[in-house]
Design an enzyme around this catalytic site. Structure first.
Site, PDB file in Angstrom:
ATOM      1  N   PRO A 169       0.821  -1.220   0.000  1.00 37.87           N
ATOM      2  CA  PRO A 169       0.000   0.000   0.000  1.00 37.87           C
ATOM      3  C   PRO A 169       0.852   1.267   0.000  1.00 37.87           C
ATOM      4  O   PRO A 169       1.821   1.359   0.750  1.00 37.87           O
ATOM      5  CB  PRO A 169      -0.830  -0.109   1.281  1.00 37.87           C
ATOM      6  CG  PRO A 169      -0.195  -1.151   2.097  1.00 37.87           C
ATOM      7  CD  PRO A 169       0.637  -2.011   1.209  1.00 37.87           C
ATOM      8  N   GLU A 170       0.526   2.200  -0.861  1.00 37.82           N
ATOM      9  CA  GLU A 170       1.209   3.492  -0.904  1.00 37.82           C
ATOM     10  C   GLU A 170       0.279   4.545  -0.307  1.00 37.82           C
ATOM     11  O   GLU A 170      -0.799   4.225   0.188  1.00 37.82           O
ATOM     12  CB  GLU A 170       1.591   3.818  -2.348  1.00 37.82           C
ATOM     13  CG  GLU A 170       2.626   2.848  -2.888  1.00 37.82           C
ATOM     14  CD  GLU A 170       3.228   3.318  -4.215  1.00 37.82           C
ATOM     15  OE1 GLU A 170       3.146   4.515  -4.528  1.00 37.82           O
ATOM     16  OE2 GLU A 170       3.769   2.472  -4.935  1.00 37.82           O
ATOM     17  N   LYS A 185       2.890   6.831   5.593  1.00 36.32           N
ATOM     18  CA  LYS A 185       2.221   5.576   5.254  1.00 36.32           C
ATOM     19  C   LYS A 185       1.731   4.843   6.500  1.00 36.32           C
ATOM     20  O   LYS A 185       1.483   3.648   6.473  1.00 36.32           O
ATOM     21  CB  LYS A 185       3.155   4.685   4.419  1.00 36.32           C
ATOM     22  CG  LYS A 185       3.378   5.294   3.024  1.00 36.32           C
ATOM     23  CD  LYS A 185       3.686   4.267   1.975  1.00 36.32           C
ATOM     24  CE  LYS A 185       5.098   3.786   2.019  1.00 36.32           C
ATOM     25  NZ  LYS A 185       5.400   2.901   0.875  1.00 36.32           N
ATOM     26  N   HIS A 204      -3.359 -15.807  10.481  1.00 39.54           N
ATOM     27  CA  HIS A 204      -2.450 -14.654  10.461  1.00 39.54           C
ATOM     28  C   HIS A 204      -3.054 -13.409  11.115  1.00 39.54           C
ATOM     29  O   HIS A 204      -2.688 -12.298  10.782  1.00 39.54           O
ATOM     30  CB  HIS A 204      -1.990 -14.305   9.042  1.00 39.54           C
ATOM     31  CG  HIS A 204      -1.458 -15.476   8.291  1.00 39.54           C
ATOM     32  ND1 HIS A 204      -0.316 -16.138   8.678  1.00 39.54           N
ATOM     33  CD2 HIS A 204      -1.913 -16.099   7.190  1.00 39.54           C
ATOM     34  CE1 HIS A 204      -0.107 -17.144   7.830  1.00 39.54           C
ATOM     35  NE2 HIS A 204      -1.046 -17.144   6.921  1.00 39.54           N
ATOM     36  N   ARG A 251       2.429 -11.919   5.859  1.00 34.79           N
ATOM     37  CA  ARG A 251       3.884 -11.870   5.695  1.00 34.79           C
ATOM     38  C   ARG A 251       4.602 -11.190   6.861  1.00 34.79           C
ATOM     39  O   ARG A 251       5.832 -11.185   6.914  1.00 34.79           O
ATOM     40  CB  ARG A 251       4.233 -11.211   4.363  1.00 34.79           C
ATOM     41  CG  ARG A 251       3.720 -12.065   3.192  1.00 34.79           C
ATOM     42  CD  ARG A 251       4.279 -11.626   1.880  1.00 34.79           C
ATOM     43  NE  ARG A 251       5.742 -11.683   1.838  1.00 34.79           N
ATOM     44  CZ  ARG A 251       6.463 -11.223   0.824  1.00 34.79           C
ATOM     45  NH1 ARG A 251       5.874 -10.669  -0.206  1.00 34.79           N
ATOM     46  NH2 ARG A 251       7.780 -11.307   0.853  1.00 34.79           N
ATOM     47  N   ARG A 311      20.532  18.877  -5.125  1.00 36.21           N
ATOM     48  CA  ARG A 311      20.581  17.402  -5.123  1.00 36.21           C
ATOM     49  C   ARG A 311      21.000  16.874  -6.487  1.00 36.21           C
ATOM     50  O   ARG A 311      20.355  17.141  -7.475  1.00 36.21           O
ATOM     51  CB  ARG A 311      19.220  16.813  -4.756  1.00 36.21           C
ATOM     52  CG  ARG A 311      18.923  17.040  -3.328  1.00 36.21           C
ATOM     53  CD  ARG A 311      17.918  16.076  -2.765  1.00 36.21           C
ATOM     54  NE  ARG A 311      17.805  16.427  -1.366  1.00 36.21           N
ATOM     55  CZ  ARG A 311      18.413  15.764  -0.394  1.00 36.21           C
ATOM     56  NH1 ARG A 311      19.119  14.684  -0.655  1.00 36.21           N
ATOM     57  NH2 ARG A 311      18.307  16.177   0.849  1.00 36.21           N
ATOM     58  N   ARG A 318      14.952   0.587  -8.960  1.00 38.67           N
ATOM     59  CA  ARG A 318      13.502   0.602  -9.176  1.00 38.67           C
ATOM     60  C   ARG A 318      13.195   0.859 -10.646  1.00 38.67           C
ATOM     61  O   ARG A 318      13.851   1.676 -11.291  1.00 38.67           O
ATOM     62  CB  ARG A 318      12.837   1.718  -8.341  1.00 38.67           C
ATOM     63  CG  ARG A 318      13.170   1.683  -6.864  1.00 38.67           C
ATOM     64  CD  ARG A 318      12.587   0.474  -6.148  1.00 38.67           C
ATOM     65  NE  ARG A 318      11.150   0.414  -6.219  1.00 38.67           N
ATOM     66  CZ  ARG A 318      10.326   1.024  -5.369  1.00 38.67           C
ATOM     67  NH1 ARG A 318      10.808   1.743  -4.386  1.00 38.67           N
ATOM     68  NH2 ARG A 318       9.019   0.900  -5.503  1.00 38.67           N
TER      69      ARG A 318
END
Ligand SMILES: [Zn+2]
Length: 278
Positions: free
Chosen positions: A2-3, A59, A105, A124, A159, A268
């Site tokens: 989930p973002e 998050k 779980h 998990r 940066r 990524r």
């Protein structure tokens, strides 16, 4: 995983369901991984408290709590403790009828005064439960949906890293993940590999608008599936974003028909249109 938009959607769904309810007691499982605070600390912080609200920070899902007795006496909004849930890869917070079957779980069950239960299920076990004293919970980075333009521009000053890596750096921005970074860069016409410092103030201002737009659209789309997500049936309910570049390698750009490219930046996948993005 989930973002930001998913977590926002879940937090809103939980807020609508359990705000005002009282946590009478909590059961915690024996698996150590999900417990970032000790079982004793979690129980001491959350039992006999009223849930004032549930919200997203970065998050994380944060339950703002106050002693149930205090809440009964006066209409106080003072937060005295916070219960913090990070869903990790596969974590879910379910609002269930107490009689409904306990899924495998399940690592935490909070019994609510309304007769329902809040259950944390995570196959998990990358999810984390913790507690903090009143208002002490803080996460690093700027909240993208609340970021002001000058603050946002300052994050990238000097940066030398690719803008894509800078967007994913959680110390700079909270909760912007791979999909939303790629989609925002496409909408702004910036290549993911561009050095952050080389991007003009005007482009960065436009990028911030794109990020907010993409996140808000995703949150709106997520709204339709949230009831399933936190419902008693435990059904998965992530929204499907209308991706324009993410996951579309080799397919034609929706603007100019050029095939979408995929490159790997800092491990990524990054997707972009070589013609629309410079
Ligand atoms: Zn294009």
């Amino acid at each position: 995983m989930p973002e930001l938009p998913e977590v926002e959607t879940i937090a809103r769904g939980l807020a609508a369901r359990v705000s005002g309810d009282v946590i009478e007691s909590i059961w915690l499982g024996e698996k150590p991984e999900p417990l970032k605070s000790s079982a004793q600390e979690i129980a001491a912080a959350v039992e006999h408290t009223r849930i004032l609200t549930v919200r997203r920070m970065g998050k994380h899902i944060v339950f703002d709590l106050q002693p149930a007795k205090l809440a009964r006496k006066a209409a106080s909004t003072q937060v005295t403790a916070q219960w913090i849930v990070h869903l990790g890869m596969t974590g879910r917070m379910l609002v269930c009828d107490a009689r409904s079957e306990i899924l495998k779980h399940t690592h935490a069950i909070a019994k609510l005064d309304s007769g329902r239960e809040l259950r944390f299920v995570d196959p998990r076990r990358f999810g984390r439960l913790s507690v903090a004293a009143a208002g002490n919970f803080e996460t690093a980075g700027t909240e993208p949906l609340e970021a002001e333009v000058d603050r946002f521009i300052a994050l990238f000053r000097g940066r030398k890293t690719p803008i894509k890596s800078a967007l994913l750096n959680q110390k700079l921005l909270r909760g912007v993940g791979n999909i939303y970074a790629d989609e925002s860069l496409f909408r702004t016409g910036i290549r993911p590999r561009r050095r952050a410092a080389s991007i003009t103030r005007e482009q960065l201002a436009k990028l911030l608008l794109s990020i907010k737009e993409v996140l808000r659209e995703a949150i709106v789309l997520g709204g339709s599936s949230v009831s399933d997500y936190v419902g008693a049936d435990g059904q998965e309910g992530f929204f499907q974003l209308q991706h324009r570049v993410y996951g579309r390698e080799g397919e034609s750009c929706l603007v100019c028909k050029t095939p979408i490219k995929r490159v790997v930046i800092a491990g990524r996948s990054s997707h972009y249109c070589p013609k629309c993005q410079r």
